[in-house]
Design an enzyme around this catalytic site. Structure first.
Site, PDB file in Angstrom:
ATOM      1  N   HIS A 204       0.802  -1.233   0.000  1.00 34.37           N
ATOM      2  CA  HIS A 204       0.000   0.000   0.000  1.00 34.37           C
ATOM      3  C   HIS A 204       0.830   1.276   0.000  1.00 34.37           C
ATOM      4  CE1 HIS A 204       1.019  -0.188   4.279  1.00 34.37           C
ATOM      5  NE2 HIS A 204       0.782   1.106   4.300  1.00 34.37           N
TER       6      HIS A 204
HETATM    7  C1  UD1 Z   1      -1.650   5.692   5.732  1.00 32.77           C
HETATM    8  C2  UD1 Z   1      -0.313   6.201   6.244  1.00 32.77           C
HETATM    9  C3  UD1 Z   1       0.723   5.077   6.132  1.00 32.77           C
HETATM   10  C4  UD1 Z   1       0.240   3.816   6.822  1.00 32.77           C
HETATM   11  C5  UD1 Z   1      -1.137   3.434   6.315  1.00 32.77           C
HETATM   12  C6  UD1 Z   1      -1.676   2.270   7.108  1.00 32.77           C
HETATM   13  C7  UD1 Z   1       0.155   8.599   5.902  1.00 32.77           C
HETATM   14  C8  UD1 Z   1       0.907   9.588   5.111  1.00 32.77           C
HETATM   15  N1  UD1 Z   1       0.183   7.338   5.464  1.00 32.77           N
HETATM   16  O1  UD1 Z   1      -1.500   5.384   4.357  1.00 32.77           O
HETATM   17  O2  UD1 Z   1       1.923   5.490   6.743  1.00 32.77           O
HETATM   18  O3  UD1 Z   1       1.149   2.791   6.547  1.00 32.77           O
HETATM   19  O4  UD1 Z   1      -2.042   4.545   6.474  1.00 32.77           O
HETATM   20  O5  UD1 Z   1      -2.605   1.528   6.378  1.00 32.77           O
HETATM   21  O6  UD1 Z   1      -0.432   8.945   6.889  1.00 32.77           O
HETATM   22  N2  UD1 Z   1      -8.926   4.984   1.582  1.00 32.77           N
HETATM   23  C9  UD1 Z   1     -10.173   4.424   1.552  1.00 32.77           C
HETATM   24  N3  UD1 Z   1     -10.762   4.079   2.722  1.00 32.77           N
HETATM   25  C10 UD1 Z   1     -10.176   4.260   3.940  1.00 32.77           C
HETATM   26  C11 UD1 Z   1      -8.898   4.842   3.976  1.00 32.77           C
HETATM   27  C12 UD1 Z   1      -8.280   5.199   2.788  1.00 32.77           C
HETATM   28  O7  UD1 Z   1     -10.759   4.236   0.482  1.00 32.77           O
HETATM   29  O8  UD1 Z   1     -10.771   3.900   4.984  1.00 32.77           O
HETATM   30  C13 UD1 Z   1      -8.252   5.322   0.303  1.00 32.77           C
HETATM   31  C14 UD1 Z   1      -8.547   6.751  -0.165  1.00 32.77           C
HETATM   32  O9  UD1 Z   1      -8.632   6.726  -1.568  1.00 32.77           O
HETATM   33  C15 UD1 Z   1      -7.295   7.488   0.256  1.00 32.77           C
HETATM   34  C16 UD1 Z   1      -6.219   6.445   0.100  1.00 32.77           C
HETATM   35  O10 UD1 Z   1      -6.846   5.221   0.471  1.00 32.77           O
HETATM   36  O11 UD1 Z   1      -7.053   8.614  -0.534  1.00 32.77           O
HETATM   37  C17 UD1 Z   1      -5.001   6.673   0.982  1.00 32.77           C
HETATM   38  O12 UD1 Z   1      -5.382   6.809   2.355  1.00 32.77           O
HETATM   39  P1  UD1 Z   1      -4.441   7.624   3.369  1.00 32.77           P
HETATM   40  O13 UD1 Z   1      -4.976   7.535   4.747  1.00 32.77           O
HETATM   41  O14 UD1 Z   1      -4.187   8.990   2.829  1.00 32.77           O
HETATM   42  O15 UD1 Z   1      -3.079   6.872   3.272  1.00 32.77           O
HETATM   43  P2  UD1 Z   1      -2.745   5.321   3.405  1.00 32.77           P
HETATM   44  O16 UD1 Z   1      -2.227   4.851   2.095  1.00 32.77           O
HETATM   45  O17 UD1 Z   1      -3.876   4.604   4.029  1.00 32.77           O
HETATM   46  N1  UDP Z   2      -3.513  -5.856   8.919  1.00 37.56           N
HETATM   47  C1  UDP Z   2      -4.791  -6.371   9.068  1.00 37.56           C
HETATM   48  N2  UDP Z   2      -5.503  -6.690   7.944  1.00 37.56           N
HETATM   49  C2  UDP Z   2      -5.001  -6.534   6.677  1.00 37.56           C
HETATM   50  C3  UDP Z   2      -3.691  -6.007   6.549  1.00 37.56           C
HETATM   51  C4  UDP Z   2      -2.982  -5.660   7.684  1.00 37.56           C
HETATM   52  O1  UDP Z   2      -5.265  -6.547  10.193  1.00 37.56           O
HETATM   53  O2  UDP Z   2      -5.696  -6.850   5.723  1.00 37.56           O
HETATM   54  C5  UDP Z   2      -2.751  -5.460  10.123  1.00 37.56           C
HETATM   55  C6  UDP Z   2      -1.399  -6.127  10.268  1.00 37.56           C
HETATM   56  O3  UDP Z   2      -1.528  -7.330  10.998  1.00 37.56           O
HETATM   57  C7  UDP Z   2      -0.572  -5.078  10.991  1.00 37.56           C
HETATM   58  C8  UDP Z   2      -1.171  -3.764  10.541  1.00 37.56           C
HETATM   59  O4  UDP Z   2      -2.460  -4.086  10.001  1.00 37.56           O
HETATM   60  O5  UDP Z   2      -0.727  -5.170  12.401  1.00 37.56           O
HETATM   61  C9  UDP Z   2      -0.311  -3.117   9.488  1.00 37.56           C
HETATM   62  O6  UDP Z   2      -0.981  -2.056   8.911  1.00 37.56           O
HETATM   63  P1  UDP Z   2      -0.564  -1.417   7.532  1.00 37.56           P
HETATM   64  O7  UDP Z   2       0.187  -2.402   6.721  1.00 37.56           O
HETATM   65  O8  UDP Z   2      -1.795  -0.841   6.956  1.00 37.56           O
HETATM   66  O9  UDP Z   2       0.319  -0.171   7.971  1.00 37.56           O
HETATM   67  P2  UDP Z   2       1.869   0.038   8.334  1.00 37.56           P
HETATM   68  O10 UDP Z   2       2.231  -0.914   9.398  1.00 37.56           O
HETATM   69  O11 UDP Z   2       2.655  -0.145   7.079  1.00 37.56           O
HETATM   70  O12 UDP Z   2       1.916   1.452   8.766  1.00 37.56           O
END
Ligand code: UD1
Ligand code: UDP
Length: 377
Positions: A204
């Site tokens: 992601h």
């Molecule tokens: C964010 C964090 C990242 C973390 C990740 C965990 C930042 C800069 N990034 O990335 O460090 O690893 O969360 O998963 O804070 N979206 C949905 N539904 C949701 C949430 C997001 O559709 O519930 C989609 C939207 O199109 C959004 C995109 O995902 O624009 C990105 O979401 P965003 O929270 O900006 O960043 P993540 O990639 O989730």
């Molecule tokens: N995770 C989850 N379901 C999923 C993918 C990840 O419960 O489908 C959990 C995973 O076990 C870990 C956390 O989400 O504890 C990691 O989140 P993510 O990869 O979104 O973010 P990051 O750690 O890179 O910030």
């Protein structure tokens, strides 16, 4: 003492739950502020339900947007709550935009910030997370570093005071939930999988999903894997894959199982029983070494170098040949597999949450939990 917890994404909920529990066990009911950075049921509420975090005091509903929009909106809304509620300390966890917003809003109101998982550095300032980590650490009064390496990173930036090495709360989460997952989750049966006969993959990161070239490389890798692969797709990546027409290509492959993002119990069960994990996630790199599953990281750097040093993780980037080389080696070379799987967990004993609560309560009782005019006094 009244602590405020500011969180907004999947990993923050998972990694803060043990700290929240530790306060509750001491009879303290924290103020719970959810920014709404993640808002889909599968990205947020499912974790609140599974981890039994039923009381959210403020849902700020910030949602998605550009970096500045998301951070700015979160700051404005968090500030409003903090001004009204006046907690004694604000806890944030990790490196998301929610963390940066919470830390900046709080410290400027002279409410001390405690940063859980402080001191991580990828040394790659093109990642939004790296900027968030650095700024949050410098706005924090109390810094909970998971490892000695993280502490050293802080020292290099002149942050000496207020640093405590406590381990990573992800160990607490894994230990508290993996047995429950083993008993409750039916995900293997649901997907028709047998233990150790499949790989688990997630991706992601902005650098892997926002560029079409890299997204193509990712899909090339997944479609070439010589093993069944389960891929719970983050909504960000799902949107990109669908927009670029690559979703259909993945779906067409028999060995690829695409799912929605999974709840924690299903995900833990899948991860524990996977033969190999391939990921660009920070938390999943940590969990793999805790669960004794070899991890191949689809990035060129990591802020979790301890996993590499311990021998449980290899950086493979998006280089198909390199990924396939390591996958084949893990599937065919038993000794190599055993060595990676048995790498020692560098993130502590699963009591980080308890330590964090103890340290903060102690500082509070001694009158030391406050924003100081200088870090060096
Ligand atoms: C964010 C964090 C990242 C973390 C990740 C965990 C930042 C800069 N990034 O990335 O460090 O690893 O969360 O998963 O804070 N979206 C949905 N539904 C949701 C949430 C997001 O559709 O519930 C989609 C939207 O199109 C959004 C995109 O995902 O624009 C990105 O979401 P965003 O929270 O900006 O960043 P993540 O990639 O989730
Ligand atoms: N995770 C989850 N379901 C999923 C993918 C990840 O419960 O489908 C959990 C995973 O076990 C870990 C956390 O989400 O504890 C990691 O989140 P993510 O990869 O979104 O973010 P990051 O750690 O890179 O910030």
């Amino acid at each position: 003492m009244r602590p405020a917890f500011v969180f907004g994404t999947r990993p923050e909920i998972i990694k803060l739950a043990p700290v929240i529990r530790a306060f509750e066990r001491r009879g303290i009911e924290p103020l719970m502020i959810h920014t709404g950075q993640h808002y889909d049921y599968e990205m947020s509420k499912i974790f609140l339900e599974e981890l039994e975090l039923h009381k959210i005091d403020y849902h700020l509903e910030v949602g998605s947007g550009t970096q500045a929009y998301q951070t700015g909106m979160a700051m404005i809304k968090i500030e409003e709550v903090l001004m009204k509620e006046k907690p004694d300390v604000t806890l944030v966890q990790g490196d998301t935009n929610t963390v940066l917003a919470g830390a900046l809003a709080s410290v400027k109101l002279k409410i001390p910030v405690a940063h859980v998982e402080a001191g991580l550095r990828s040394f790659d300032r093109t990642m939004p997370e790296e900027i968030n980590r650095i700024l949050a650490d410098h706005a924090s009064e109390v810094l909970f570093a998971p490892t000695e390496d993280a502490k050293k990173n802080l020292e290099r930036e002149g942050i000496i005071e207020g640093v405590y090495v406590v381990g990573n709360t992800i160990v607490d989460s894994v230990l508290q939930n993996s047995e429950i997952a083993e008993k409750k989750s039916r995900i293997l049966e649901k997907l028709g999988l047998k233990p150790k006969e499949y790989a688990l993959l997630t991706a992601h990161r902005a650098e892997n999903t926002d560029s079409e070239e890299n997204l193509k490389k990712l899909v090339e890798i997944i479609t070439s894997l010589p093993i069944t692969v389960v891929y719970p797709v983050h909504p960000r990546t799902e949107k990109r894959l669908k927009a670029s027409g690559l979703w259909e290509k993945l779906k067409a492959k028999e060995h690829v199982i695409l799912t929605k993002p999974l709840g924690y119990l299903d995900f833990l069960k899948l991860q524990k029983n996977a033969k190999i994990v391939l990921t660009d996630s920070g938390g999943i790199q940590e969990e793999s070494i805790i669960l004794n599953v070899p991890c191949l990281t689809l990035r060129y750097n990591t802020e979790r170098p301890e996993t590499i040093k311990a021998g449980g993780n290899v950086l493979v980037g998006l280089e198909k040949d390199r990924v396939l080389h390591y996958v084949e080696k893990l599937l065919n070379d038993e000794e190599f597999y055993r060595r990676m799987a048995n790498a020692k967990n560098p993130f502590g004993d699963g009591k980080a949450g308890e330590r964090i609560a103890e340290i903060l309560l102690d500082l509070y009782e001694k009158g030391k939990l406050r924003v100081k005019s200088s870090r060096f006094i």
